[in-house]
Design a protein around this motif. Structure first.
Motif, PDB file in Angstrom:
ATOM      1  N   LEU A   1       0.833  -1.200   0.000  1.00  0.00           N
ATOM      2  CA  LEU A   1       0.000   0.000   0.000  1.00  0.00           C
ATOM      3  C   LEU A   1       0.869   1.252   0.000  1.00  0.00           C
ATOM      4  O   LEU A   1       0.513   2.269  -0.615  1.00  0.00           O
ATOM      5  CB  LEU A   1      -0.955   0.001   1.193  1.00  0.00           C
ATOM      6  CG  LEU A   1      -1.989   1.143   1.208  1.00  0.00           C
ATOM      7  CD1 LEU A   1      -2.788   1.205  -0.086  1.00  0.00           C
ATOM      8  CD2 LEU A   1      -2.934   1.000   2.402  1.00  0.00           C
ATOM      9  N   MET A   2       2.024   1.202   0.644  1.00  0.00           N
ATOM     10  CA  MET A   2       2.955   2.325   0.567  1.00  0.00           C
ATOM     11  C   MET A   2       3.479   2.484  -0.855  1.00  0.00           C
ATOM     12  O   MET A   2       3.617   3.609  -1.366  1.00  0.00           O
ATOM     13  CB  MET A   2       4.115   2.121   1.542  1.00  0.00           C
ATOM     14  CG  MET A   2       5.157   3.236   1.512  1.00  0.00           C
ATOM     15  SD  MET A   2       4.510   4.879   1.924  1.00  0.00           S
ATOM     16  CE  MET A   2       4.264   4.718   3.697  1.00  0.00           C
TER      17      MET A   2
ATOM     18  N   THR B   1      -2.057  10.673   2.663  1.00  0.00           N
ATOM     19  CA  THR B   1      -1.761  10.557   4.089  1.00  0.00           C
ATOM     20  C   THR B   1      -1.912   9.090   4.465  1.00  0.00           C
ATOM     21  O   THR B   1      -2.981   8.499   4.279  1.00  0.00           O
ATOM     22  CB  THR B   1      -2.714  11.418   4.936  1.00  0.00           C
ATOM     23  OG1 THR B   1      -2.548  12.797   4.565  1.00  0.00           O
ATOM     24  CG2 THR B   1      -2.409  11.262   6.420  1.00  0.00           C
ATOM     25  N   PHE B   2      -0.851   8.513   4.983  1.00  0.00           N
ATOM     26  CA  PHE B   2      -0.773   7.071   5.246  1.00  0.00           C
ATOM     27  C   PHE B   2      -0.945   6.846   6.744  1.00  0.00           C
ATOM     28  O   PHE B   2      -0.219   7.410   7.560  1.00  0.00           O
ATOM     29  CB  PHE B   2       0.592   6.549   4.786  1.00  0.00           C
ATOM     30  CG  PHE B   2       0.663   5.063   4.579  1.00  0.00           C
ATOM     31  CD1 PHE B   2       0.446   4.511   3.330  1.00  0.00           C
ATOM     32  CD2 PHE B   2       0.969   4.212   5.638  1.00  0.00           C
ATOM     33  CE1 PHE B   2       0.526   3.138   3.135  1.00  0.00           C
ATOM     34  CE2 PHE B   2       1.051   2.845   5.457  1.00  0.00           C
ATOM     35  CZ  PHE B   2       0.837   2.299   4.191  1.00  0.00           C
ATOM     36  N   VAL B   3      -1.911   5.999   7.111  1.00  0.00           N
ATOM     37  CA  VAL B   3      -2.286   5.809   8.513  1.00  0.00           C
ATOM     38  C   VAL B   3      -1.813   4.449   9.016  1.00  0.00           C
ATOM     39  O   VAL B   3      -2.390   3.412   8.668  1.00  0.00           O
ATOM     40  CB  VAL B   3      -3.812   5.922   8.708  1.00  0.00           C
ATOM     41  CG1 VAL B   3      -4.149   5.913  10.197  1.00  0.00           C
ATOM     42  CG2 VAL B   3      -4.360   7.173   8.039  1.00  0.00           C
ATOM     43  N   ASN B   4      -0.763   4.448   9.824  1.00  0.00           N
ATOM     44  CA  ASN B   4      -0.321   3.235  10.503  1.00  0.00           C
ATOM     45  C   ASN B   4      -0.865   3.202  11.927  1.00  0.00           C
ATOM     46  O   ASN B   4      -1.310   4.226  12.460  1.00  0.00           O
ATOM     47  CB  ASN B   4       1.208   3.180  10.569  1.00  0.00           C
ATOM     48  CG  ASN B   4       1.836   2.740   9.264  1.00  0.00           C
ATOM     49  OD1 ASN B   4       1.558   1.660   8.767  1.00  0.00           O
ATOM     50  ND2 ASN B   4       2.700   3.583   8.709  1.00  0.00           N
TER      51      ASN B   4
ATOM     52  N   ASP C   1       2.249  18.590  14.148  1.00  0.00           N
ATOM     53  CA  ASP C   1       1.000  17.833  14.123  1.00  0.00           C
ATOM     54  C   ASP C   1       1.239  16.325  14.008  1.00  0.00           C
ATOM     55  O   ASP C   1       0.305  15.555  13.781  1.00  0.00           O
ATOM     56  CB  ASP C   1       0.091  18.309  12.989  1.00  0.00           C
ATOM     57  CG  ASP C   1       0.760  18.219  11.620  1.00  0.00           C
ATOM     58  OD1 ASP C   1       1.879  17.671  11.543  1.00  0.00           O
ATOM     59  OD2 ASP C   1       0.163  18.711  10.651  1.00  0.00           O
ATOM     60  N   GLY C   2       2.485  15.894  14.186  1.00  0.00           N
ATOM     61  CA  GLY C   2       2.777  14.468  14.233  1.00  0.00           C
ATOM     62  C   GLY C   2       2.973  13.813  12.889  1.00  0.00           C
ATOM     63  O   GLY C   2       3.048  12.591  12.796  1.00  0.00           O
TER      64      GLY C   2
ATOM     65  N   VAL D   1       5.106  10.805   0.928  1.00  0.00           N
ATOM     66  CA  VAL D   1       3.866  10.320   1.544  1.00  0.00           C
ATOM     67  C   VAL D   1       3.862  10.747   3.011  1.00  0.00           C
ATOM     68  O   VAL D   1       4.806  10.479   3.751  1.00  0.00           O
ATOM     69  CB  VAL D   1       3.768   8.783   1.449  1.00  0.00           C
ATOM     70  CG1 VAL D   1       2.540   8.273   2.187  1.00  0.00           C
ATOM     71  CG2 VAL D   1       3.751   8.335  -0.010  1.00  0.00           C
ATOM     72  N   ASP D   2       2.792  11.431   3.435  1.00  0.00           N
ATOM     73  CA  ASP D   2       2.678  11.835   4.840  1.00  0.00           C
ATOM     74  C   ASP D   2       2.236  10.640   5.681  1.00  0.00           C
ATOM     75  O   ASP D   2       1.264   9.959   5.346  1.00  0.00           O
ATOM     76  CB  ASP D   2       1.654  12.964   4.991  1.00  0.00           C
ATOM     77  CG  ASP D   2       2.154  14.280   4.441  1.00  0.00           C
ATOM     78  OD1 ASP D   2       3.376  14.402   4.209  1.00  0.00           O
ATOM     79  OD2 ASP D   2       1.333  15.187   4.238  1.00  0.00           O
ATOM     80  N   MET D   3       2.943  10.402   6.786  1.00  0.00           N
ATOM     81  CA  MET D   3       2.607   9.287   7.676  1.00  0.00           C
ATOM     82  C   MET D   3       2.086   9.808   9.005  1.00  0.00           C
ATOM     83  O   MET D   3       2.713  10.661   9.631  1.00  0.00           O
ATOM     84  CB  MET D   3       3.819   8.405   7.926  1.00  0.00           C
ATOM     85  CG  MET D   3       4.301   7.617   6.730  1.00  0.00           C
ATOM     86  SD  MET D   3       5.382   6.249   7.230  1.00  0.00           S
ATOM     87  CE  MET D   3       6.598   7.098   8.230  1.00  0.00           C
TER      88      MET D   3
END
Length: 465
Positions: free
Chosen positions: A22-23, A37-40, A61-62, A69-71
């Motif tokens: 997915l990445m 925006t990638f949500v782990n 903002d973490g 890709v923003d994680m």
């Protein structure tokens, strides 16, 4: 003011073999001008940052950027130290906790949309995280399902009601008959004792795993598209059952793929020093665990081949004492490391074959480099993948009959299989032919996967006006 840029939220199942493809898809979307925006989970997010030697996020903002890709992360509901390899326990926890946490995250991203001139309109979530889809629909977002496994595995899970109806399994998903069956011509044979929901951990968790799959199947109907890391020409039988699946594989990227462990940077130089087509590469993915006796037999077998070998022994799969013993047994020809840059290793001219657990990512990565496989599956979909390699494509061999029953596989049996595999010119020829098919799918000129990726991009872009 310019129209807002398309913005996609990508959410994988929290396992390494699901995060990586997915990445890779996310990197492809970014290359087409789409913000991702990638949500782990928090646990996996911290593993990735540690592997990259990043101690804190890039911004207040973490958010941490990985190759564009923003994680970000949300909790999975388990405490530090709890066993996240217990899939039933993990799935039960995140199914209860993550929906509410995802809503909070979406609210925060929506509040900041004006600052980046990007409007969140889509969620692409793992098909095993289909609880996301009703959340997205309730919030007015469009959704696509991402299947990081083969189309055949997707088909097998969707067809569970038919397997029950036809008496292959009972209503608990347990075998009612012994032997193999095929869902369709051209698909791998499946043993009724090796179905994925019965090979995902201990028997006590099996009822929950089956129910989890069935709930995912129902929720997946809310998705507007199913995007799969596969090649339609490699799976014609499964594609005949589900022709609308968008195959976009093999997904490969030269950008960081969010590894949970630091890659050993010395592998490339060591491979450079080996003769072309000589190295046996050994890796069993992110879940497999062998006991010490089996590790010793494998080490001695590799030494007996008198061939150079590179063996990735995952840091959480063996103690340092065990690893040092394996290194001693490996001798001067063998190299034992913690975690490899696998795509580099498989593409290297010195690599001769892949002794593998047959995870789907590893299967595609070996296939796209024309490598023969020695198959040693561990759990879930890996037995089906072995069926493709050994029975359909015929580009590999199974290690030994005992490997699926917990029986110790001896050094002479393993050594013999390595020699048999590397001495079989027909297997190598078929592997090279499939390499050309896989590479052709992503090449220029209107190939299948490139066309399907363009359809995914167009779908996402079409919702930003």
């Amino acid at each position: 003011m310019a129209a807002p840029a398309p913005h996609v939220l990508a959410l994988p199942f929290p396992a390494q073999g699901h995060v990586i493809p997915l990445m890779e898809l996310s990197h492809s979307l970014v290359e087409h001008g789409i913000k991702v925006t990638f949500v782990n989970t928090q646990h996996n997010h911290h593993l990735i940052l540690a592997s990259l030697h990043v101690s804190k996020p890039d911004s207040q903002d973490g958010i941490t950027s990985l190759g564009g890709v923003d994680m970000v992360c949300i909790p999975d509901g388990l405490a530090d130290g709890e066993d996240r390899k217990d899939l039933a326990r993990l799935a039960k926890s995140f199914s209860e906790v993550m929906p509410g946490e995802l809503e909070k995250l979406i609210a925060r991203l929506s509040e900041s949309a004006g600052a980046c001139n990007c409007k969140l309109t889509w969620i692409i979530a793992d098909a095993s995280m289909a609880w996301v889809f009703p959340v997205a629909k309730r919030l007015g977002l469009r959704v696509a399902a991402f299947n990081p496994l083969s189309v055949a595995m997707f088909a097998t899970r969707i067809r569970i009601p038919e397997l029950i109806r036809d008496g292959v399994v009972d209503e608990k998903g347990l075998p009612k008959q012994r032997g193999t069956f095929r869902l369709a011509p051209g698909m791998p044979p499946m043993d009724t004792t090796e179905l994925s929901w019965n090979r995902a951990g201990g028997p006590e968790g099996q009822p929950f795993i089956l129910d989890f799959i069935l709930r995912n199947n129902a929720a997946t109907r809310l998705a507007e598209a199913v995007v799969t890391n596969s090649v339609q020409e490699l799976e014609p039988g499964a594609m005949a059952l589900f022709p609308d699946v968008l195959t976009v594989g093999p997904l490969l990227s030269d950008k960081p793929v969010a590894s949970f462990w630091a890659e050993d940077a010395t592998c490339a130089a060591w491979l450079d020093a080996q003769p072309a087509g000589s190295v046996v590469y050994v890796a069993f993915g992110s879940f497999a665990i062998f006991d010490r006796a089996q590790l010793v037999e494998l080490a001695e077998a590799l030494a007996l081949t008198s061939r150079p070998f590179l063996w990735a022994v995952r840091p959480d799969s063996a103690s340092e004492e065990w690893v040092e013993d394996l290194r001693r047994r490996a001798g001067p020809r063998g190299r034992v490391v913690g975690w490899c840059p696998q795509q580099l290793v498989l593409a290297h001219a010195s690599t001769a074959c892949f002794l593998s657990h047959c995870g789907w990512n590893s299967t595609l990565e070996g296939l796209v480099n024309g490598l023969p496989f020695l198959c040693w599956p561990y759990f879930t979909d890996q037995f089906l993948d072995r069926g493709y390699i050994c029975d359909v494509w015929r580009t590999g061999l199974q290690v030994a009959a005992g490997e699926t029953t917990g029986t110790l596989v001896g050094r002479e049996a393993i050594r013999g299989k390595v020699e048999e595999l590397l001495g079989d010119a027909e297997i190598k020829a078929r592997a090279l032919a499939l390499r050309d098919v896989a590479r052709g799918a992503v090449a220029d000129g209107g190939s299948s996967s490139r066309r399907n990726l363009a359809r995914v991009v167009d779908l996402v872009r079409g919702s930003t006006s």
